[in-house]
Design a protein around this motif. Structure first.
Motif, short mmCIF file in Angstrom:
data_model
loop_
_atom_site.label_atom_id
_atom_site.label_comp_id
_atom_site.label_asym_id
_atom_site.label_seq_id
_atom_site.Cartn_x
_atom_site.Cartn_y
_atom_site.Cartn_z
N ILE A 8 0.89 -1.13 0.07
CA ILE A 8 0.14 -0.15 0.26
C ILE A 8 0.88 1.20 0.04
O ILE A 8 1.58 1.35 1.07
CB ILE A 8 -1.00 0.03 1.22
N GLY A 9 0.94 2.22 -1.12
CA GLY A 9 1.77 3.28 -1.08
C GLY A 9 0.80 4.29 -1.48
O GLY A 9 -0.53 4.41 -1.47
N ALA A 10 1.40 5.49 -1.68
CA ALA A 10 0.81 6.72 -2.43
C ALA A 10 0.19 6.56 -3.63
O ALA A 10 0.63 5.35 -4.24
CB ALA A 10 1.84 7.84 -2.56
N ARG A 11 -0.77 7.09 -3.92
CA ARG A 11 -1.33 6.90 -5.20
C ARG A 11 -2.13 7.99 -5.93
O ARG A 11 -2.66 8.85 -5.12
CB ARG A 11 -2.65 5.88 -5.17
N SER A 12 -2.30 8.00 -7.33
CA SER A 12 -2.87 8.91 -7.98
C SER A 12 -3.94 8.01 -8.92
O SER A 12 -3.42 7.18 -9.61
CB SER A 12 -2.42 10.00 -8.79
N ALA A 13 -5.03 8.53 -9.25
CA ALA A 13 -6.09 7.98 -10.26
C ALA A 13 -6.80 9.15 -10.82
O ALA A 13 -7.46 10.03 -10.34
CB ALA A 13 -7.35 7.26 -9.42
N VAL A 14 -6.64 9.12 -12.16
CA VAL A 14 -6.74 10.04 -13.01
C VAL A 14 -7.73 9.65 -14.29
O VAL A 14 -7.48 8.64 -14.67
CB VAL A 14 -5.41 10.64 -13.66
N GLY A 15 -8.67 10.58 -14.56
CA GLY A 15 -9.76 10.16 -15.73
C GLY A 15 -9.07 10.93 -16.91
O GLY A 15 -8.50 11.96 -16.61
N THR A 16 -9.19 10.16 -18.07
CA THR A 16 -8.68 10.82 -19.29
C THR A 16 -9.92 10.43 -20.22
O THR A 16 -10.40 9.56 -20.36
CB THR A 16 -7.37 10.23 -19.62
N ASN A 17 -9.58 11.28 -21.51
CA ASN A 17 -10.44 10.98 -22.71
C ASN A 17 -10.08 9.62 -23.66
O ASN A 17 -10.90 9.32 -24.18
CB ASN A 17 -10.98 12.23 -23.45
#
Length: 153
Positions: free
Chosen positions: A126-135
């Motif tokens: 379990i680490g740092a995270r980013s979750a990004v939406g893209t087209n």
């Protein structure tokens, strides 16, 4: 318990390591960290999981696609290290979700990868995270994920 034993206990089978689809490496080690390229979801028979979440892919299907990416990332890390027990901790996950405007559950989709790493490695998964939406994503896949892991020197 060894990571290989843990994978077997969970019923996870790592796929064959893919070849890059362009002019890049799947993983680069710098000191005691490994940076992976973005990995994309493929089924056991090699078919890519494509589509746009909120249009022709459900969040649940995208979650499963993110799980497949986690297995692919683990396969790449194992090929790079020879032994997944050399992973000291997951530092960062960066997940991209090919989704329609207005879709806001990117974090839930990328949990498909994060949950897999947590099941395999426990707390160090379990680490740092980013979750990004893209087209859009390459090859019209529904998710693409990369990780940074700290490994034994």
């Amino acid at each position: 318990m060894s990571i290989d034993a843990r994978l077997a206990e969970l019923g996870y089978v790592l796929p064959a390591v893919t070849t890059p689809k362009g002019n890049y490496k799947l993983a680069v080690r710098s000191g005691n960290q490994i940076f992976t390229a973005g990995h994309i979801p493929a089924t056991a028979n090699g078919d890519l999981v494509t589509g746009k979440v909120g249009l022709n892919v459900t969040p649940e299907q995208a979650y499963e696609a993110a799980h497949l990416v986690a297995l692919s990332l683990l396969a790449t890390l194992k090929a790079e290290l020879g032994d997944l027990n050399k992973v000291k901790r997951l530092v960062k996950t960066m997940g991209f979700v090919n989704c329609v405007d207005g879709f806001s559950a990117q974090a839930s989709v990328i949990n498909g990868c994060s949950d897999t790493f947590a099941k395999v490695f426990g707390d160090i998964g379990i680490g740092a995270r980013s979750a990004v939406g893209t087209n859009a994503l390459p090859l019209n896949v529904c998710v693409e994920i990369e990780v940074i892991v700290e490994v034994e020197a």
